[in-house]
Motif scaffolding. Structure first.
Motif, PDB file in Angstrom:
ATOM      1  N   ILE A  13      51.919 -45.473 -46.991  1.00  0.00           N
ATOM      2  CA  ILE A  13      50.544 -45.938 -46.855  1.00  0.00           C
ATOM      3  C   ILE A  13      50.386 -47.161 -47.747  1.00  0.00           C
ATOM      4  O   ILE A  13      50.418 -47.054 -48.971  1.00  0.00           O
ATOM      5  CB  ILE A  13      49.521 -44.855 -47.252  1.00  0.00           C
ATOM      6  N   GLU A  14      50.262 -48.327 -47.106  1.00  0.00           N
ATOM      7  CA  GLU A  14      50.160 -49.619 -47.787  1.00  0.00           C
ATOM      8  C   GLU A  14      51.175 -49.696 -48.921  1.00  0.00           C
ATOM      9  O   GLU A  14      52.354 -49.473 -48.697  1.00  0.00           O
ATOM     10  CB  GLU A  14      48.721 -49.891 -48.189  1.00  0.00           C
ATOM     11  N   ASP A  15      50.763 -50.005 -50.139  1.00  0.00           N
ATOM     12  CA  ASP A  15      51.705 -50.205 -51.253  1.00  0.00           C
ATOM     13  C   ASP A  15      51.897 -48.961 -52.118  1.00  0.00           C
ATOM     14  O   ASP A  15      52.430 -49.048 -53.222  1.00  0.00           O
ATOM     15  CB  ASP A  15      51.231 -51.365 -52.129  1.00  0.00           C
ATOM     16  N   GLN A  16      51.476 -47.803 -51.619  1.00  0.00           N
ATOM     17  CA  GLN A  16      51.612 -46.568 -52.393  1.00  0.00           C
ATOM     18  C   GLN A  16      53.049 -46.048 -52.335  1.00  0.00           C
ATOM     19  O   GLN A  16      53.832 -46.433 -51.471  1.00  0.00           O
ATOM     20  CB  GLN A  16      50.671 -45.503 -51.840  1.00  0.00           C
ATOM     21  N   GLN A  33      43.648 -48.092 -43.480  1.00  0.00           N
ATOM     22  CA  GLN A  33      44.856 -48.210 -44.285  1.00  0.00           C
ATOM     23  C   GLN A  33      46.067 -48.400 -43.373  1.00  0.00           C
ATOM     24  O   GLN A  33      46.260 -47.664 -42.406  1.00  0.00           O
ATOM     25  CB  GLN A  33      45.075 -46.952 -45.134  1.00  0.00           C
ATOM     26  N   ILE A  34      46.884 -49.408 -43.680  1.00  0.00           N
ATOM     27  CA  ILE A  34      48.114 -49.642 -42.926  1.00  0.00           C
ATOM     28  C   ILE A  34      49.105 -48.557 -43.324  1.00  0.00           C
ATOM     29  O   ILE A  34      49.320 -48.305 -44.513  1.00  0.00           O
ATOM     30  CB  ILE A  34      48.670 -51.043 -43.226  1.00  0.00           C
ATOM     31  N   HIS A  35      49.702 -47.906 -42.332  1.00  0.00           N
ATOM     32  CA  HIS A  35      50.625 -46.814 -42.633  1.00  0.00           C
ATOM     33  C   HIS A  35      51.720 -46.723 -41.579  1.00  0.00           C
ATOM     34  O   HIS A  35      51.592 -47.249 -40.473  1.00  0.00           O
ATOM     35  CB  HIS A  35      49.879 -45.489 -42.735  1.00  0.00           C
ATOM     36  N   LYS A  63      50.368 -54.182 -36.822  1.00  0.00           N
ATOM     37  CA  LYS A  63      50.581 -55.224 -37.837  1.00  0.00           C
ATOM     38  C   LYS A  63      52.077 -55.468 -37.951  1.00  0.00           C
ATOM     39  O   LYS A  63      52.874 -54.556 -37.830  1.00  0.00           O
ATOM     40  CB  LYS A  63      50.043 -54.775 -39.202  1.00  0.00           C
TER      41      LYS A  63
END
Length: 64
Positions: A13-16, A33-35, A63
């Motif tokens: 999940i994004e930068d996580q 959220q991008i995932h 994306k």
């Protein structure tokens, strides 16, 4: 919301930090959220995903 039906899946999940889920575990992803998900094993993995989408908005935007 994601529910892992079988196997093991890794979610980014994004930068996580990546999250690894196995069968029976649940993950909530905040709207927008991008995932992504990956199966890093040689065994079958599947999930059941439920999306809550604002009326008139697309369910998915890719994306790159």
């Amino acid at each position: 919301m994601i529910y892992v039906l079988e196997g093991t899946l890794e979610y980014q999940i994004e930068d996580q930090k990546p999250i690894v889920l196995t069968a029976g575990e649940v993950l909530f992803i905040p709207a927008g959220q991008i995932h992504s998900a990956q199966n890093h094993s040689n065994t079958k993995a599947s999930e059941l995903a439920t999306y809550i989408v604002e009326k008139g908005k697309p369910i998915l935007v890719m994306k790159q």
